[in-house]
Design an enzyme around this catalytic site. Structure first.
Site, PDB file in Angstrom:
ATOM      1  N   LYS A   1       0.840  -1.197   0.000  1.00  0.00           N
ATOM      2  CA  LYS A   1       0.000   0.000   0.000  1.00  0.00           C
ATOM      3  C   LYS A   1       0.876   1.247   0.000  1.00  0.00           C
ATOM      4  CE  LYS A   1      -0.349  -0.216   5.036  1.00  0.00           C
ATOM      5  NZ  LYS A   1      -1.258  -0.247   6.188  1.00  0.00           N
TER       6      LYS A   1
ATOM      7  N   TYR B   1      17.536  29.504   7.073  1.00  0.00           N
ATOM      8  CA  TYR B   1      16.439  30.205   7.739  1.00  0.00           C
ATOM      9  C   TYR B   1      16.660  30.306   9.240  1.00  0.00           C
ATOM     10  CZ  TYR B   1      13.550  30.117   3.521  1.00  0.00           C
ATOM     11  OH  TYR B   1      13.054  30.315   2.261  1.00  0.00           O
TER      12      TYR B   1
END
Length: 356
Positions: free
Chosen positions: A37, A244
Protein backbone atom coordinates in the site's frame (compact mmCIF):
# COMPACT_ATOMS: atom_id res chain seq x y z
CA UNK A 1 13.61 15.20 -23.84
CA UNK A 2 13.46 14.65 -20.08
CA UNK A 3 15.94 16.65 -18.04
CA UNK A 4 17.93 14.50 -15.62
CA UNK A 5 16.70 14.96 -12.06
CA UNK A 6 19.15 16.54 -9.59
CA UNK A 7 18.10 14.11 -6.88
CA UNK A 8 17.43 10.39 -6.87
CA UNK A 9 16.38 7.50 -4.68
CA UNK A 10 18.72 4.53 -4.97
CA UNK A 11 16.70 1.36 -4.43
CA UNK A 12 18.31 -1.98 -3.69
CA UNK A 13 16.14 -4.68 -5.23
CA UNK A 14 18.37 -7.47 -3.92
CA UNK A 15 17.97 -6.12 -0.37
CA UNK A 16 14.19 -5.98 -0.80
CA UNK A 17 14.11 -9.63 -1.84
CA UNK A 18 16.50 -10.64 0.94
CA UNK A 19 14.26 -8.94 3.47
CA UNK A 20 11.19 -10.80 2.20
CA UNK A 21 13.03 -14.11 2.28
CA UNK A 22 14.18 -13.42 5.84
CA UNK A 23 10.62 -12.66 6.89
CA UNK A 24 9.32 -15.72 5.02
CA UNK A 25 11.80 -17.91 6.89
CA UNK A 26 10.75 -16.34 10.21
CA UNK A 27 7.11 -17.03 9.27
CA UNK A 28 7.73 -20.77 9.45
CA UNK A 29 4.96 -22.79 7.82
CA UNK A 30 2.83 -19.68 7.32
CA UNK A 31 2.77 -18.02 3.91
CA UNK A 32 4.50 -14.64 3.83
CA UNK A 33 2.71 -11.86 1.96
CA UNK A 34 3.62 -8.22 1.37
CA UNK A 35 1.93 -4.92 2.16
CA UNK A 36 2.49 -2.72 -0.89
CA UNK A 37 0.00 0.00 0.00
CA UNK A 38 0.95 3.68 -0.19
CA UNK A 39 2.73 2.99 -3.50
CA UNK A 40 4.92 0.29 -1.99
CA UNK A 41 5.62 2.43 1.09
CA UNK A 42 6.81 5.18 -1.21
CA UNK A 43 9.22 3.12 -3.31
CA UNK A 44 6.89 2.21 -6.21
CA UNK A 45 4.27 -0.51 -5.81
CA UNK A 46 4.62 -2.01 -9.28
CA UNK A 47 8.40 -2.32 -9.04
CA UNK A 48 8.19 -3.76 -5.52
CA UNK A 49 5.43 -6.26 -6.32
CA UNK A 50 7.16 -7.42 -9.50
CA UNK A 51 10.35 -8.21 -7.59
CA UNK A 52 8.62 -9.92 -4.69
CA UNK A 53 6.42 -12.00 -7.00
CA UNK A 54 9.53 -13.19 -8.83
CA UNK A 55 10.95 -14.20 -5.43
CA UNK A 56 7.84 -16.26 -4.62
CA UNK A 57 5.45 -13.91 -2.80
CA UNK A 58 1.81 -14.76 -3.54
CA UNK A 59 -0.22 -12.40 -1.33
CA UNK A 60 -0.23 -8.62 -1.76
CA UNK A 61 -2.12 -5.99 0.22
CA UNK A 62 -3.10 -2.46 -0.80
CA UNK A 63 -5.34 0.10 0.88
CA UNK A 64 -7.64 1.25 -1.94
CA UNK A 65 -9.11 0.12 -5.23
CA UNK A 66 -7.09 2.76 -7.07
CA UNK A 67 -3.98 1.03 -5.77
CA UNK A 68 -5.40 -2.34 -6.85
CA UNK A 69 -5.99 -0.98 -10.36
CA UNK A 70 -2.34 0.10 -10.51
CA UNK A 71 -1.24 -3.49 -9.88
CA UNK A 72 -3.92 -5.14 -12.04
CA UNK A 73 -1.67 -5.52 -15.14
CA UNK A 74 0.64 -7.77 -13.10
CA UNK A 75 -2.13 -10.31 -12.52
CA UNK A 76 -1.16 -10.88 -8.88
CA UNK A 77 -3.39 -11.95 -5.95
CA UNK A 78 -4.24 -8.62 -4.30
CA UNK A 79 -6.42 -7.80 -1.29
CA UNK A 80 -7.85 -4.31 -0.70
CA UNK A 81 -7.68 -3.55 3.00
CA UNK A 82 -10.28 -0.78 3.08
CA UNK A 83 -13.06 -3.00 1.75
CA UNK A 84 -15.75 -1.69 -0.59
CA UNK A 85 -17.62 1.60 -0.60
CA UNK A 86 -20.66 1.86 -2.89
CA UNK A 87 -18.54 3.77 -5.41
CA UNK A 88 -15.94 0.97 -5.39
CA UNK A 89 -18.36 -1.73 -6.51
CA UNK A 90 -17.98 -1.34 -10.30
CA UNK A 91 -14.25 -2.03 -10.16
CA UNK A 92 -14.44 -4.45 -7.21
CA UNK A 93 -16.81 -6.76 -9.06
CA UNK A 94 -14.42 -7.08 -12.00
CA UNK A 95 -12.35 -9.50 -9.95
CA UNK A 96 -9.02 -7.66 -10.11
CA UNK A 97 -8.66 -8.04 -6.34
CA UNK A 98 -10.44 -9.31 -3.23
CA UNK A 99 -12.03 -6.85 -0.81
CA UNK A 100 -11.19 -7.11 2.87
CA UNK A 101 -14.68 -6.54 4.29
CA UNK A 102 -14.65 -4.37 7.42
CA UNK A 103 -18.25 -3.81 8.51
CA UNK A 104 -21.71 -5.32 8.45
CA UNK A 105 -22.64 -2.79 5.76
CA UNK A 106 -19.75 -3.94 3.56
CA UNK A 107 -20.68 -7.59 4.14
CA UNK A 108 -24.25 -6.92 3.03
CA UNK A 109 -23.08 -4.88 0.04
CA UNK A 110 -20.77 -7.69 -1.09
CA UNK A 111 -23.39 -10.40 -0.61
CA UNK A 112 -25.93 -8.43 -2.62
CA UNK A 113 -23.40 -8.21 -5.46
CA UNK A 114 -23.07 -11.99 -5.64
CA UNK A 115 -20.73 -12.83 -2.79
CA UNK A 116 -17.53 -13.61 -4.72
CA UNK A 117 -14.52 -14.75 -2.66
CA UNK A 118 -13.37 -12.10 -0.18
CA UNK A 119 -11.27 -11.50 2.91
CA UNK A 120 -12.62 -10.18 6.21
CA UNK A 121 -11.02 -8.00 8.89
CA UNK A 122 -11.99 -8.71 12.50
CA UNK A 123 -11.45 -6.03 15.14
CA UNK A 124 -9.75 -7.77 18.06
CA UNK A 125 -9.05 -4.60 20.01
CA UNK A 126 -7.51 -1.92 17.82
CA UNK A 127 -10.85 -0.18 17.20
CA UNK A 128 -9.90 0.94 13.74
CA UNK A 129 -11.39 -1.22 10.97
CA UNK A 130 -13.10 -4.58 11.22
CA UNK A 131 -16.26 -6.44 12.22
CA UNK A 132 -16.66 -7.30 15.89
CA UNK A 133 -15.80 -10.73 17.23
CA UNK A 134 -19.35 -10.92 18.59
CA UNK A 135 -20.78 -10.25 15.13
CA UNK A 136 -18.79 -13.14 13.71
CA UNK A 137 -19.93 -15.42 16.52
CA UNK A 138 -23.52 -14.37 15.83
CA UNK A 139 -23.28 -15.48 12.18
CA UNK A 140 -22.63 -12.20 10.33
CA UNK A 141 -20.25 -13.93 7.93
CA UNK A 142 -22.37 -17.02 7.31
CA UNK A 143 -22.65 -17.75 3.59
CA UNK A 144 -19.57 -15.73 2.62
CA UNK A 145 -16.75 -17.40 0.71
CA UNK A 146 -13.79 -16.19 2.77
CA UNK A 147 -10.19 -16.68 1.76
CA UNK A 148 -8.56 -15.02 4.79
CA UNK A 149 -10.00 -13.98 8.13
CA UNK A 150 -7.54 -11.43 9.51
CA UNK A 151 -6.94 -8.98 12.31
CA UNK A 152 -4.27 -6.38 13.02
CA UNK A 153 -2.03 -6.04 16.07
CA UNK A 154 -2.07 -2.66 17.78
CA UNK A 155 1.16 -2.97 19.77
CA UNK A 156 3.30 -5.62 18.11
CA UNK A 157 6.36 -3.38 18.29
CA UNK A 158 6.38 -3.51 22.10
CA UNK A 159 5.88 -6.00 24.91
CA UNK A 160 2.20 -5.40 25.53
CA UNK A 161 -0.36 -7.75 27.13
CA UNK A 162 -2.72 -6.61 24.39
CA UNK A 163 -0.81 -8.76 21.89
CA UNK A 164 -1.83 -11.99 23.60
CA UNK A 165 -5.42 -10.76 23.99
CA UNK A 166 -5.72 -10.04 20.28
CA UNK A 167 -4.11 -13.37 19.36
CA UNK A 168 -6.54 -15.27 21.57
CA UNK A 169 -9.56 -13.44 20.14
CA UNK A 170 -8.61 -14.32 16.56
CA UNK A 171 -7.72 -17.90 17.47
CA UNK A 172 -11.13 -18.26 19.08
CA UNK A 173 -12.76 -17.75 15.69
CA UNK A 174 -11.00 -20.67 14.03
CA UNK A 175 -13.63 -22.89 12.43
CA UNK A 176 -16.43 -20.36 13.02
CA UNK A 177 -16.43 -19.18 9.37
CA UNK A 178 -15.63 -20.54 5.93
CA UNK A 179 -12.20 -18.87 6.03
CA UNK A 180 -9.41 -20.97 4.55
CA UNK A 181 -6.73 -19.03 6.44
CA UNK A 182 -6.23 -16.89 9.54
CA UNK A 183 -3.79 -13.95 9.56
CA UNK A 184 -2.62 -11.61 12.31
CA UNK A 185 1.11 -10.78 12.17
CA UNK A 186 2.52 -7.67 10.55
CA UNK A 187 6.30 -7.13 10.41
CA UNK A 188 6.70 -6.75 14.15
CA UNK A 189 4.18 -9.50 14.84
CA UNK A 190 6.36 -12.04 13.06
CA UNK A 191 8.91 -11.68 15.87
CA UNK A 192 6.36 -12.32 18.65
CA UNK A 193 6.52 -16.08 18.28
CA UNK A 194 5.01 -19.05 16.46
CA UNK A 195 1.57 -18.64 18.03
CA UNK A 196 1.16 -15.31 16.22
CA UNK A 197 1.96 -16.60 12.73
CA UNK A 198 -1.28 -18.49 11.97
CA UNK A 199 -1.52 -19.25 8.21
CA UNK A 200 -0.34 -15.98 6.64
CA UNK A 201 1.88 -13.08 7.72
CA UNK A 202 1.57 -9.60 6.24
CA UNK A 203 4.85 -7.69 6.61
CA UNK A 204 5.24 -4.12 5.43
CA UNK A 205 7.86 -1.92 7.10
CA UNK A 206 10.56 -4.59 7.45
CA UNK A 207 10.39 -5.39 3.73
CA UNK A 208 11.58 -1.87 3.00
CA UNK A 209 14.43 -1.71 5.53
CA UNK A 210 12.52 -0.79 8.67
CA UNK A 211 13.39 -2.38 12.01
CA UNK A 212 10.21 -2.45 14.13
CA UNK A 213 11.65 -4.65 16.89
CA UNK A 214 15.11 -5.46 18.19
CA UNK A 215 14.86 -9.04 16.92
CA UNK A 216 15.27 -7.72 13.37
CA UNK A 217 18.52 -5.83 13.99
CA UNK A 218 21.22 -7.20 11.71
CA UNK A 219 18.70 -9.23 9.71
CA UNK A 220 17.00 -6.48 7.71
CA UNK A 221 18.87 -4.59 4.97
CA UNK A 222 18.45 -0.97 3.94
CA UNK A 223 16.52 -0.65 0.67
CA UNK A 224 16.06 3.10 0.04
CA UNK A 225 18.87 5.68 0.00
CA UNK A 226 18.32 9.30 -1.12
CA UNK A 227 21.08 10.98 -3.12
CA UNK A 228 21.31 14.62 -4.17
CA UNK A 229 23.58 16.69 -6.38
CA UNK A 230 25.66 19.58 -5.16
CA UNK A 231 24.27 22.81 -6.58
CA UNK A 232 26.96 25.10 -5.26
CA UNK A 233 30.08 25.05 -3.11
CA UNK A 234 30.67 28.18 -1.10
CA UNK A 235 32.87 29.57 1.66
CA UNK A 236 31.13 30.86 4.77
CA UNK A 237 33.17 33.28 6.87
CA UNK A 238 33.51 33.04 10.63
CA UNK A 239 30.48 34.55 12.36
CA UNK A 240 28.20 34.28 9.33
CA UNK A 241 25.00 32.23 9.51
CA UNK A 242 23.43 29.61 7.29
CA UNK A 243 19.79 29.13 6.36
CA UNK A 244 16.44 30.20 7.74
CA UNK A 245 16.35 31.77 11.21
CA UNK A 246 20.15 31.72 11.32
CA UNK A 247 20.27 28.75 13.70
CA UNK A 248 23.84 27.90 12.61
CA UNK A 249 26.72 30.37 12.98
CA UNK A 250 30.11 29.44 11.55
CA UNK A 251 32.73 29.22 14.34
CA UNK A 252 35.47 29.74 11.75
CA UNK A 253 35.82 30.05 7.99
CA UNK A 254 34.21 26.87 6.61
CA UNK A 255 33.45 25.22 3.28
CA UNK A 256 29.78 24.41 2.60
CA UNK A 257 28.01 22.43 -0.12
CA UNK A 258 24.39 23.21 -1.00
CA UNK A 259 22.40 20.11 -1.91
CA UNK A 260 19.37 19.90 -4.19
CA UNK A 261 17.00 18.25 -1.66
CA UNK A 262 14.69 19.41 1.12
CA UNK A 263 11.56 18.70 3.07
CA UNK A 264 9.45 18.76 -0.10
CA UNK A 265 11.36 15.61 -1.04
CA UNK A 266 10.95 13.90 2.33
CA UNK A 267 14.20 15.10 3.85
CA UNK A 268 12.38 16.65 6.76
CA UNK A 269 13.12 19.68 8.94
CA UNK A 270 13.77 17.27 11.80
CA UNK A 271 17.16 16.62 10.18
CA UNK A 272 18.09 20.30 10.63
CA UNK A 273 21.52 20.56 12.28
CA UNK A 274 21.30 16.82 13.06
CA UNK A 275 21.40 14.88 9.80
CA UNK A 276 24.45 13.63 7.96
CA UNK A 277 25.41 13.13 4.32
CA UNK A 278 28.36 11.23 2.88
CA UNK A 279 30.57 11.51 -0.19
CA UNK A 280 33.72 9.54 -0.98
CA UNK A 281 33.67 8.11 2.53
CA UNK A 282 33.60 11.51 4.23
CA UNK A 283 30.78 12.51 6.62
CA UNK A 284 29.17 15.84 5.76
CA UNK A 285 27.07 17.25 8.64
CA UNK A 286 23.84 19.13 7.93
CA UNK A 287 24.36 22.78 8.90
CA UNK A 288 21.41 24.97 9.81
CA UNK A 289 17.79 24.43 8.94
CA UNK A 290 16.57 22.13 6.15
CA UNK A 291 14.66 24.18 3.56
CA UNK A 292 11.90 23.09 1.20
CA UNK A 293 14.34 22.38 -1.64
CA UNK A 294 17.84 22.84 -0.23
CA UNK A 295 20.16 21.50 2.45
CA UNK A 296 23.57 22.88 3.48
CA UNK A 297 26.27 20.44 4.57
CA UNK A 298 29.78 21.02 5.84
CA UNK A 299 32.39 20.19 3.21
CA UNK A 300 35.71 20.99 4.93
CA UNK A 301 36.65 17.30 4.97
CA UNK A 302 36.28 16.95 1.20
CA UNK A 303 38.04 19.72 -0.77
CA UNK A 304 37.27 18.00 -4.09
CA UNK A 305 33.47 18.11 -3.66
CA UNK A 306 32.06 20.38 -6.36
CA UNK A 307 28.95 21.36 -8.30
CA UNK A 308 27.35 18.36 -9.96
CA UNK A 309 28.82 15.77 -7.58
CA UNK A 310 26.43 13.34 -5.90
CA UNK A 311 26.06 13.13 -2.13
CA UNK A 312 24.37 10.31 -0.20
CA UNK A 313 22.02 11.18 2.67
CA UNK A 314 22.20 8.99 5.77
CA UNK A 315 18.78 7.33 5.67
CA UNK A 316 19.16 4.00 7.47
CA UNK A 317 15.65 3.96 8.90
CA UNK A 318 16.19 3.27 12.62
CA UNK A 319 18.99 5.83 12.82
CA UNK A 320 17.16 8.36 10.64
CA UNK A 321 14.03 8.02 12.78
CA UNK A 322 16.01 8.66 15.97
CA UNK A 323 17.70 11.65 14.33
CA UNK A 324 14.60 13.28 12.82
CA UNK A 325 12.00 12.46 15.46
CA UNK A 326 9.77 10.86 12.82
CA UNK A 327 8.66 7.25 12.57
CA UNK A 328 10.30 4.88 10.11
CA UNK A 329 6.92 4.68 8.34
CA UNK A 330 6.78 8.44 7.82
CA UNK A 331 10.33 8.53 6.52
CA UNK A 332 9.53 5.94 3.85
CA UNK A 333 6.09 7.07 2.72
CA UNK A 334 7.09 10.73 2.72
CA UNK A 335 9.79 10.33 0.06
CA UNK A 336 8.83 12.82 -2.62
CA UNK A 337 7.92 12.45 -6.28
CA UNK A 338 10.87 14.58 -7.41
CA UNK A 339 13.27 11.80 -6.43
CA UNK A 340 14.17 9.78 -9.51
CA UNK A 341 13.64 6.20 -8.32
CA UNK A 342 16.46 4.00 -9.59
CA UNK A 343 16.50 0.28 -8.88
CA UNK A 344 19.91 -1.34 -8.63
CA UNK A 345 18.67 -4.75 -9.78
CA UNK A 346 16.17 -6.04 -12.30
CA UNK A 347 12.82 -7.62 -11.31
CA UNK A 348 13.65 -11.12 -12.54
CA UNK A 349 17.30 -11.18 -11.51
CA UNK A 350 17.46 -9.62 -8.03
CA UNK A 351 21.25 -9.86 -7.75
CA UNK A 352 22.10 -8.35 -11.16
CA UNK A 353 22.54 -4.59 -11.51
CA UNK A 354 20.30 -2.88 -14.00
CA UNK A 355 17.61 -0.18 -14.23
CA UNK A 356 13.97 -0.89 -13.57
Amino acid sequence: MMTAAPLRLRLDGAALVRNWRTLAAMSGAAACGAAVKADGYGLGATAVATRLAAAGCRDFFVATWAEAEQLAPLGLPVSVLHGVRPEDMPVATTGIARPVLNSAAQVARWQQAGGAPCDVMVDTGMNRLGVAVEEVEAGLLDGLVIETLMSHLASADEESPMNAVQRARLAGLEGRTSARRLSLANSAGIALGAEYLFDLTRPGLALYGGVPRGEFAGLISQVATPEAQVLQRRRVRAGETIGYNAIYRAPADIEVAILNIGYADGYWRGFSARGTAHAAGHPLPVLGRVSMDLVAVGADSLPSLAEGDWVTLDYALPRAAACSGLSQYELLTGLGARLDRRWMSSPSEPDVDGPD
